[in-house]
Write a protein that holds these residues in place. Structure first.
Motif, short mmCIF file in Angstrom:
data_model
loop_
_atom_site.label_atom_id
_atom_site.label_comp_id
_atom_site.label_asym_id
_atom_site.label_seq_id
_atom_site.Cartn_x
_atom_site.Cartn_y
_atom_site.Cartn_z
N GLU A 140 0.83 -1.21 0.00
CA GLU A 140 0.00 0.00 0.00
C GLU A 140 0.86 1.26 0.00
O GLU A 140 0.52 2.26 -0.62
CB GLU A 140 -0.96 0.02 1.19
N GLN B 258 -6.54 2.39 3.85
CA GLN B 258 -6.18 0.97 3.88
C GLN B 258 -4.91 0.76 4.71
O GLN B 258 -4.80 -0.19 5.49
CB GLN B 258 -5.95 0.45 2.46
N GLU C 112 -2.93 -6.57 -5.74
CA GLU C 112 -3.55 -6.25 -4.45
C GLU C 112 -4.75 -7.17 -4.17
O GLU C 112 -4.89 -7.69 -3.07
CB GLU C 112 -4.01 -4.79 -4.44
N GLU D 159 -10.27 -2.43 -3.88
CA GLU D 159 -9.31 -2.72 -4.95
C GLU D 159 -10.06 -3.24 -6.19
O GLU D 159 -9.74 -2.89 -7.31
CB GLU D 159 -8.28 -3.78 -4.52
FE LIG Z 1 -4.82 -0.74 -2.00
#
Ligand SMILES: [Fe+2]
Length: 169
Positions: free
Chosen positions: A19, A53, A108, A138
């Motif tokens: 991330e 996130q 992801e 995502e």
């Molecule tokens: Fe992400």
């Protein structure tokens, strides 16, 4: 030998580094885009999601009595920077950017699906729920890119014939 909990912790740290990398890559893209306002707006929205996130992962790591690993995060940042530089040098920058984002989103999605399975195997239902929630964001980003990539590619190709400098970003 790693047990399920240790493996889960490691994968959460990996996701956090991922991330971190996503945030930098998206920031570099959004900063450079000038003539594709819809794309820029969607990327900016995903930057906000990406930051939250990261925070959610930090909360889960803390709840599991561990934390994000600095070294891995630094390695992630370095490779994001290299990707940013590579994309900026391409004369089809906006197209390469979409391709990179589309690929990254799928990495992801795969990572969070595996994390959900690992969290369930470890009996950590809250971490499974959080990873499921992140995974939905995502997937939404990946499907936005999927829905718009042909149209943006066509716009890029048309503009390139007139003004390559304006088309590229
Ligand atoms: Fe992400």
């Amino acid at each position: 030998m790693a047990d399920i909990d240790e493996r889960l912790n490691q994968w959460l740290r990996d996701a956090h580094a991922m991330e971190q990398q996503a945030e930098q890559m998206l920031e570099a893209q959004a900063r450079r885009i000038e003539n594709y306002p819809e794309l820029k707006e969607r990327i900016e929205r995903h930057i906000t999601e990406t930051r939250s996130q990261k925070e959610k992962l930090e909360t889960r790591l803390a709840a599991r009595n561990t934390s994000a690993s600095g070294m891995k995060d630094i390695a992630g940042q370095f490779s994001a920077m290299m990707q940013g530089v590579g994309g900026a040098l391409a004369d089809d920058e906006v197209a390469k950017g979409i391709l990179a984002s589309y690929t990254f989103e799928h990495m992801e999605i795969g990572s969070y699906r595996m994390l959900v399975a690992a969290a369930e195997a470890a009996g950590d239902t809250e971490t499974a729920r959080v990873c499921e929630e992140i995974c939905r964001e995502e997937e939404a980003m990946a499907s936005w890119l999927e829905d718009h990539m042909s149209e943006i590619t066509r716009a890029y190709l048309m503009r390139e014939e007139v003004s390559p400098e304006a088309a590229k970003r």
